[in-house]
Write a protein that holds these residues in place. Sequence first.
Motif, PDB file in Angstrom:
ATOM      1  N   GLY A  33     -29.901   9.964 -28.603  1.00 51.07           N
ATOM      2  CA  GLY A  33     -30.336  11.274 -29.073  1.00 51.07           C
ATOM      3  C   GLY A  33     -30.149  11.447 -30.572  1.00 51.07           C
ATOM      4  O   GLY A  33     -30.813  12.253 -31.188  1.00 51.07           O
ATOM      5  N   ARG A  34     -29.223  10.696 -31.138  1.00 57.23           N
ATOM      6  CA  ARG A  34     -29.008  10.767 -32.589  1.00 57.23           C
ATOM      7  C   ARG A  34     -30.105  10.005 -33.304  1.00 57.23           C
ATOM      8  O   ARG A  34     -30.541   8.958 -32.857  1.00 57.23           O
ATOM      9  N   LEU A  35     -30.487  10.535 -34.434  1.00 55.44           N
ATOM     10  CA  LEU A  35     -31.503   9.841 -35.221  1.00 55.44           C
ATOM     11  C   LEU A  35     -30.821   8.913 -36.212  1.00 55.44           C
ATOM     12  O   LEU A  35     -29.880   9.319 -36.883  1.00 55.44           O
TER      13      LEU A  35
ATOM     14  N   ARG B 265     -42.565   9.603 -27.063  1.00 51.37           N
ATOM     15  CA  ARG B 265     -43.479  10.288 -26.154  1.00 51.37           C
ATOM     16  C   ARG B 265     -44.706  10.699 -26.963  1.00 51.37           C
ATOM     17  O   ARG B 265     -44.615  10.941 -28.166  1.00 51.37           O
TER      18      ARG B 265
ATOM     19  N   HIS C 260     -43.303  12.660 -33.694  1.00 48.51           N
ATOM     20  CA  HIS C 260     -43.511  12.127 -35.036  1.00 48.51           C
ATOM     21  C   HIS C 260     -42.282  11.370 -35.524  1.00 48.51           C
ATOM     22  O   HIS C 260     -41.273  11.300 -34.821  1.00 48.51           O
TER      23      HIS C 260
ATOM     24  N   ASP D 263     -39.924  10.600 -39.277  1.00 47.51           N
ATOM     25  CA  ASP D 263     -39.706  10.867 -40.692  1.00 47.51           C
ATOM     26  C   ASP D 263     -39.776   9.537 -41.427  1.00 47.51           C
ATOM     27  O   ASP D 263     -39.180   8.550 -40.981  1.00 47.51           O
TER      28      ASP D 263
ATOM     29  N   GLN E 251     -39.019  12.261 -48.570  1.00 49.35           N
ATOM     30  CA  GLN E 251     -39.110  12.112 -47.120  1.00 49.35           C
ATOM     31  C   GLN E 251     -40.204  13.014 -46.570  1.00 49.35           C
ATOM     32  O   GLN E 251     -40.339  14.158 -46.986  1.00 49.35           O
TER      33      GLN E 251
ATOM     34  N   SER F 232     -42.776  13.840 -42.816  1.00 50.34           N
ATOM     35  CA  SER F 232     -43.000  13.618 -41.383  1.00 50.34           C
ATOM     36  C   SER F 232     -44.427  13.149 -41.137  1.00 50.34           C
ATOM     37  O   SER F 232     -45.359  13.715 -41.718  1.00 50.34           O
TER      38      SER F 232
ATOM     39  N   ARG G 298     -37.191   7.154 -39.297  1.00 48.15           N
ATOM     40  CA  ARG G 298     -36.325   7.557 -38.188  1.00 48.15           C
ATOM     41  C   ARG G 298     -37.143   8.353 -37.189  1.00 48.15           C
ATOM     42  O   ARG G 298     -38.078   9.061 -37.545  1.00 48.15           O
TER      43      ARG G 298
ATOM     44  N   ILE H 182     -39.141  12.060 -33.126  1.00 51.78           N
ATOM     45  CA  ILE H 182     -38.725  13.437 -33.374  1.00 51.78           C
ATOM     46  C   ILE H 182     -39.667  14.392 -32.636  1.00 51.78           C
ATOM     47  O   ILE H 182     -40.887  14.215 -32.674  1.00 51.78           O
ATOM     48  N   GLY H 183     -39.059  15.411 -32.019  1.00 51.34           N
ATOM     49  CA  GLY H 183     -39.860  16.460 -31.386  1.00 51.34           C
ATOM     50  C   GLY H 183     -39.789  16.399 -29.874  1.00 51.34           C
ATOM     51  O   GLY H 183     -39.778  15.313 -29.285  1.00 51.34           O
ATOM     52  N   GLY H 184     -39.720  17.560 -29.238  1.00 51.54           N
ATOM     53  CA  GLY H 184     -39.687  17.617 -27.786  1.00 51.54           C
ATOM     54  C   GLY H 184     -40.553  18.745 -27.259  1.00 51.54           C
ATOM     55  O   GLY H 184     -40.566  19.049 -26.079  1.00 51.54           O
TER      56      GLY H 184
END
Lengths: 247, 88
Positions: free
Chosen positions: A8-10, A41, A45, A47, A59, A61, A102, A105-107
């Motif tokens: 879960g950690r980026l 999934r 996206h 970063d 940085q 996205s 990394r 990202i996103g749920g």
Amino acid sequence: MERAAVRGRLTWQLANVVELAAETARTRTIVLEPAEPLGHRAGQHVDVRLTADDGYQAQRSYSIASAPDDEHLVLTVERLDDGEVSPYLVDDLRVGDALELRGPIGGYFVWDESLGGPLLLVGGGSGVVPLRAMLRHHRAVESRIPLRLLYSVRSLDEVIYRDELTRARPDGELDIRFTLTREQPDGWDGYARRIDRELLADVAWPVEDRPLVYVCGPTGFVETAADILVSLGHDAGRIRTERFGPT
Amino acid sequence: MSAPLDGNAIGGQLNEVFGTEMTAATAVCGNCGATGPAAELAVYLLSPGVVGRCRQCAALLIVLVTVRGITCVDLRGLAALEPGPAGS
């Protein structure tokens, strides 16, 4: 000691550029091989971080264009002329380079088959990128969930994934429609205007089918599309949006 | 000010701060009570930080400022922020 990745950690990692392809004059597809597979999934996206020789970092996205089922991680980036990151990615990045990223990202702006449908995907410009990941995932899992994509773009020359999207023929489950807002080729029989109430009423599934809707594009486009869909009677809770813009 | 983006754009920063996926989290505005996914916040990317406002009443809900690797987090405008089930 190696840093263990906590679930879960980026964590930032390097991904090798294995292939590059120009999609349009302003967009480029970047095929990557991350050191650690992301397991993303459709709709998520990453970063991307660039570091200059003097240590300055920028940085941004970028949506993932590939399906979870695809072999490689694919990004498609549009060049913003005054951007800090995109001109490098579109013009200067070479095969064999490593890119720091990394993710995933996103749920929220994600689609899995378990979420059901029918699906309505509405993309403006490069907002089609995460929708393409959903489209590919839908195909990879041989989903029978009805899917319709409306892709609004200025001209045929600016259509990203043109071959892939125009090759896909409506087959009951898959229905891809374009609206060319600025310039249309001779004999064009698709839509030829910016999205409006009539156009969306024509494309969206009947309200009683309770479609699951994903809208991605520039802020103004997303607001217009979402507002019209709600005014047509669609459940705001089933409309998921993602806005992007020059940053 | 340019048109705002949304909470999706700060998914990475939110994950960094909270240690988990937060764009699907339910955010409740402390001003007007509007409730919705953090992904729907009106987000302004302003160097050196980001600002998240309520899409209904424009109240300031989230401020994240990162300076020299340290992120200051101000969530005073939020009445609640509950992580949602993944993919809900």
